[in-house]
Write a protein that holds these residues in place. Structure first.
Motif, PDB file in Angstrom:
ATOM      1  N   ARG A   1      14.130  17.926  -5.778  1.00 47.79           N
ATOM      2  CA  ARG A   1      14.860  18.339  -6.976  1.00 47.79           C
ATOM      3  C   ARG A   1      13.901  18.417  -8.166  1.00 47.79           C
ATOM      4  NH1 ARG A   1      20.265  15.468  -9.616  1.00 47.79           N
ATOM      5  NH2 ARG A   1      21.212  17.443 -10.231  1.00 47.79           N
ATOM      6  N   ILE A   2      14.016  19.477  -8.950  1.00 52.79           N
ATOM      7  CA  ILE A   2      13.225  19.634 -10.160  1.00 52.79           C
ATOM      8  C   ILE A   2      14.095  19.280 -11.366  1.00 52.79           C
ATOM      9  CG2 ILE A   2      11.841  21.178 -11.596  1.00 52.79           C
ATOM     10  CD1 ILE A   2      10.642  20.848  -8.857  1.00 52.79           C
ATOM     11  N   ILE A   3      13.597  18.360 -12.202  1.00 53.57           N
ATOM     12  CA  ILE A   3      14.206  18.112 -13.505  1.00 53.57           C
ATOM     13  C   ILE A   3      13.185  18.539 -14.547  1.00 53.57           C
ATOM     14  CG2 ILE A   3      15.099  16.411 -15.134  1.00 53.57           C
ATOM     15  CD1 ILE A   3      16.110  14.778 -12.821  1.00 53.57           C
ATOM     16  N   ALA A   4      13.515  19.569 -15.300  1.00 57.55           N
ATOM     17  CA  ALA A   4      12.598  20.102 -16.310  1.00 57.55           C
ATOM     18  C   ALA A   4      13.046  19.646 -17.687  1.00 57.55           C
ATOM     19  CB  ALA A   4      12.566  21.629 -16.242  1.00 57.55           C
ATOM     20  N   ILE A   5      12.104  19.130 -18.474  1.00 60.85           N
ATOM     21  CA  ILE A   5      12.402  18.664 -19.831  1.00 60.85           C
ATOM     22  C   ILE A   5      11.721  19.590 -20.823  1.00 60.85           C
ATOM     23  CG2 ILE A   5      12.075  16.798 -21.500  1.00 60.85           C
ATOM     24  CD1 ILE A   5      12.172  14.831 -19.196  1.00 60.85           C
ATOM     25  N   CYS A   6      12.506  20.135 -21.746  1.00 64.73           N
ATOM     26  CA  CYS A   6      11.961  21.037 -22.755  1.00 64.73           C
ATOM     27  C   CYS A   6      11.782  20.296 -24.074  1.00 64.73           C
ATOM     28  CB  CYS A   6      12.899  22.226 -22.952  1.00 64.73           C
ATOM     29  SG  CYS A   6      12.421  23.257 -24.347  1.00 64.73           S
ATOM     30  N   ASN A   7      10.593  20.398 -24.658  1.00 64.56           N
ATOM     31  CA  ASN A   7      10.321  19.802 -25.968  1.00 64.56           C
ATOM     32  C   ASN A   7       9.935  20.872 -26.976  1.00 64.56           C
ATOM     33  OD1 ASN A   7      10.682  16.896 -25.618  1.00 64.56           O
ATOM     34  ND2 ASN A   7       9.045  17.073 -24.107  1.00 64.56           N
ATOM     35  N   GLU A   8      10.391  22.097 -26.749  1.00 65.35           N
ATOM     36  CA  GLU A   8      10.087  23.206 -27.668  1.00 65.35           C
ATOM     37  C   GLU A   8      11.015  23.133 -28.885  1.00 65.35           C
ATOM     38  OE1 GLU A   8       8.592  25.555 -29.658  1.00 65.35           O
ATOM     39  OE2 GLU A   8       7.765  26.116 -27.708  1.00 65.35           O
ATOM     40  N   HIS A   9      10.399  22.983 -30.057  1.00 60.62           N
ATOM     41  CA  HIS A   9      11.216  22.868 -31.265  1.00 60.62           C
ATOM     42  C   HIS A   9      10.696  23.752 -32.381  1.00 60.62           C
ATOM     43  CE1 HIS A   9      13.308  19.702 -29.254  1.00 60.62           C
ATOM     44  NE2 HIS A   9      12.195  19.034 -29.102  1.00 60.62           N
ATOM     45  N   ALA A  10      10.012  24.831 -32.015  1.00 64.88           N
ATOM     46  CA  ALA A  10       9.582  25.782 -33.035  1.00 64.88           C
ATOM     47  C   ALA A  10      10.812  26.454 -33.639  1.00 64.88           C
ATOM     48  CB  ALA A  10       8.656  26.825 -32.416  1.00 64.88           C
ATOM     49  N   PRO A  11      10.758  26.797 -34.929  1.00 64.71           N
ATOM     50  CA  PRO A  11      11.917  27.420 -35.573  1.00 64.71           C
ATOM     51  C   PRO A  11      12.370  28.682 -34.841  1.00 64.71           C
ATOM     52  CG  PRO A  11      10.262  26.806 -37.204  1.00 64.71           C
ATOM     53  CD  PRO A  11       9.638  26.606 -35.852  1.00 64.71           C
ATOM     54  N   GLU A  12      13.657  28.775 -34.623  1.00 66.88           N
ATOM     55  CA  GLU A  12      14.278  29.952 -34.020  1.00 66.88           C
ATOM     56  C   GLU A  12      13.710  30.288 -32.635  1.00 66.88           C
ATOM     57  OE1 GLU A  12      13.988  33.130 -36.800  1.00 66.88           O
ATOM     58  OE2 GLU A  12      15.115  32.103 -38.357  1.00 66.88           O
ATOM     59  N   LYS A  13      13.233  29.251 -31.920  1.00 66.28           N
ATOM     60  CA  LYS A  13      12.707  29.480 -30.577  1.00 66.28           C
ATOM     61  C   LYS A  13      13.344  28.491 -29.619  1.00 66.28           C
ATOM     62  CE  LYS A  13       8.369  30.321 -28.099  1.00 66.28           C
ATOM     63  NZ  LYS A  13       6.897  30.260 -28.162  1.00 66.28           N
ATOM     64  N   THR A  14      13.710  28.941 -28.438  1.00 62.57           N
ATOM     65  CA  THR A  14      14.342  28.074 -27.444  1.00 62.57           C
ATOM     66  C   THR A  14      13.504  28.087 -26.179  1.00 62.57           C
ATOM     67  OG1 THR A  14      15.665  29.835 -26.440  1.00 62.57           O
ATOM     68  CG2 THR A  14      16.600  28.706 -28.377  1.00 62.57           C
ATOM     69  N   VAL A  15      13.871  27.217 -25.232  1.00 61.15           N
ATOM     70  CA  VAL A  15      13.159  27.187 -23.964  1.00 61.15           C
ATOM     71  C   VAL A  15      13.327  28.513 -23.229  1.00 61.15           C
ATOM     72  CG1 VAL A  15      15.091  26.157 -22.716  1.00 61.15           C
ATOM     73  CG2 VAL A  15      12.778  25.840 -21.856  1.00 61.15           C
ATOM     74  N   GLU A  16      14.440  29.195 -23.439  1.00 70.52           N
ATOM     75  CA  GLU A  16      14.661  30.489 -22.791  1.00 70.52           C
ATOM     76  C   GLU A  16      13.624  31.512 -23.246  1.00 70.52           C
ATOM     77  OE1 GLU A  16      18.383  33.507 -21.789  1.00 70.52           O
ATOM     78  OE2 GLU A  16      18.651  31.797 -23.146  1.00 70.52           O
ATOM     79  N   ASP A  17      13.142  31.357 -24.497  1.00 67.98           N
ATOM     80  CA  ASP A  17      12.109  32.260 -24.989  1.00 67.98           C
ATOM     81  C   ASP A  17      10.739  31.946 -24.386  1.00 67.98           C
ATOM     82  OD1 ASP A  17      13.982  33.423 -26.755  1.00 67.98           O
ATOM     83  OD2 ASP A  17      13.653  31.802 -28.194  1.00 67.98           O
ATOM     84  N   SER A  18      10.566  30.704 -23.895  1.00 67.39           N
ATOM     85  CA  SER A  18       9.255  30.260 -23.422  1.00 67.39           C
ATOM     86  C   SER A  18       9.069  30.450 -21.924  1.00 67.39           C
ATOM     87  CB  SER A  18       9.053  28.775 -23.759  1.00 67.39           C
ATOM     88  OG  SER A  18       9.193  28.549 -25.135  1.00 67.39           O
ATOM     89  N   LEU A  19      10.160  30.531 -21.178  1.00 65.88           N
ATOM     90  CA  LEU A  19      10.066  30.651 -19.721  1.00 65.88           C
ATOM     91  C   LEU A  19      10.445  32.055 -19.265  1.00 65.88           C
ATOM     92  CD1 LEU A  19      11.735  27.310 -18.568  1.00 65.88           C
ATOM     93  CD2 LEU A  19       9.304  27.780 -18.862  1.00 65.88           C
TER      94      LEU A  19
END
Length: 443
Positions: free
Chosen positions: A266-284
């Motif tokens: 099982r993969i548990i992914a933790i997102c720590n992206e907190h740039a303004p107006e940016k989400t993990v969906e934008d990074s992956l």
């Protein structure tokens, strides 16, 4: 105050064990003396909270046999051996077997104290790490760490229990300091993989090539398995998943797809992206995001948790007060309102820092909660939220905190709480029912 570490002194000579015990007691240790190894073994167990000082030559069970028995029970237990003149070869053999160190008679008492201090520090670290490992494998303990009675925390605990039992991959999102790593451990600990490995890595801590090798191999001889192999059958936790390069995202997606359903790991992914107006969906890449986010948990920021802030602050200050050996600060109504109004950009992690500093400044008799909140705020404006709340919310939160604190201080004694808060029994019962407080939780 923090409890002193124990030192078990084992020597068949009464004068020797008494003198060692008295000296170490004067140095701040909690000592217990035994006239034989057999007597000591009746008390000392695998999680003995201290160290052992033992003579080598004793009638009955000698020191070497005693050492072997102790280390077979707990291989990390520090044992300091005392030897007579000419017994140094035996002491060297004891060190080879796993003794912490040895002292040759007659020894310098200061040397004994120095050794005992180092050994107890080593023992404390071992026991703390052992307790942490147990906590991280115990879903009940982890769920208790998710303190709070607010609606968002109730829903979070329900989500953890539900998603923990599911077998899909999970994406954990939320602001910094909200406890995402703790939730990842809890998801593993309450699910069917609880008895298997939980392997974690921060994707932001490695250069791309090093991370690729660490995750997928090939690893150098003697450096262990790549993490996808080490975690096989258990859980692989990827912290800072947004730091994965496009190439590593593609390899991770291939690994996930090759596993099929249900997934072996099982993969548990933790997102720590907190740039303004940016989400993990934008990074992956979209295909990886949707594989990871089939099950998703977003942790609530502290500022949305209402009276949980006061509950957490009180528990934390009590813990730090015990650690520092002083009294915990008692909040005024104004200070409680300031804590409830603060924006808490660092969330629970920031609250921990403020609670510790509140205890330290209370010990000095200086400072205020407002000054601590201002020190944590980068803006020139007062550290309060812009969102107003009804006065009743502040009053209820402060009242609940007072009753909760007083109940815990008096260990559930209704009479004592009634006297301190000047409340008739019926009123106290009504308020406890209103705030979901039960006497059974304090006894």
């Amino acid at each position: 105050m923090a409890r002193a570490m124990k030192v078990a002194i084992v020597d068949d000579e009464q004068d020797m064990r008494q003198s060692i015990s008295q000296w170490l007691a004067l140095s701040g240790f909690d000592t217990e003396a035994f006239g034989s190894a057999e007597d000591a073994l009746k008390v000392i167990g695998p999680d003995f909270p201290g160290v052992v000082v033992s003579d080598i030559k004793m009638p009955g069970m000698d020191g070497m046999t005693f050492l072997k028995r102790l280390l077979s029970m707990d291989s990390s237990m520090p044992v300091i051996m005392i030897t007579g003149h000419g017994d140094v070869p035996m002491a060297v053999e004891a060190m080879r077997l796993g003794a912490y160190d040895f002292l040759e008679k007659p020894f310098n008492p200061d040397r004994m104290t120095e050794l005992a201090k180092r050994a107890t520090q080593t023992r404390k670290l071992t026991l703390d790490n052992r307790a942490l490992r147990r906590e991280l494998s115990d879903g009940t303990v982890l769920m208790r760490k998710l303190i709070g009675s607010s609606g968002v925390m109730e829903r979070l605990r329900e989500d953890i229990l539900d998603l923990g039992q599911a077998d899909g991959h999970v994406l954990i999102d939320g602001e910094t300091g909200t406890g995402k790593t703790l939730v990842a451990h809890a998801l593993h600990a309450v699910g069917p993989r609880a008895g298997r490995k939980f392997v974690s890595i921060s994707c932001a801590a490695y250069a791309e090539d090093a991370l690729a090798t660490r995750l997928f191999g090939p690893t150098e001889e003697g450096t262990g398995l790549p993490l996808v192999e080490e975690a096989r059958g258990g859980t692989l936790c990827l912290e800072d998943v947004e730091a994965l390069s496009q190439g590593l995202q593609a390899r991770l997606l291939t690994f996930i797809n090759d596993q099929g359903m249900p997934a072996e790991t099982r993969i548990i992914a933790i997102c720590n992206e907190h740039a303004p107006e940016k989400t993990v969906e934008d990074s992956l890449r979209p295909d990886l995001f949707y594989r990871l986010a089939a099950l998703k948990i977003t942790l609530p920021p502290l500022r949305t948790r209402g009276e949980d802030i006061l509950t957490l602050f009180t528990r934390l200050t009590e813990q730090f007060a015990e650690e520092y050996g002083c009294a915990a600060p008692q909040l005024t109504a104004q200070e409680a309102a300031q804590l409830l109004q603060a924006p808490w950009p660092g969330n629970v992690r920031q609250l921990v820092n403020v609670a510790e500093r509140a205890v330290l400044q209370n010990r000095r008799g200086t400072g205020s909660i407002a000054s601590l909140l201002m020190a944590d705020d980068d803006s020139p404006q007062p550290a309060i939220t812009t969102e107003g709340k009804p006065l009743k919310e502040y009053v209820d939160a402060f009242e609940r905190m007072l009753i909760d604190n007083t109940m815990r201080r008096h260990k559930g004694s209704i009479v004592a709480v009634m006297e301190e808060l000047c409340l008739p029994r019926r009123t106290l019962n009504e308020k406890m029912a209103k705030y979901g407080l039960s006497r059974a939780d304090y006894v």
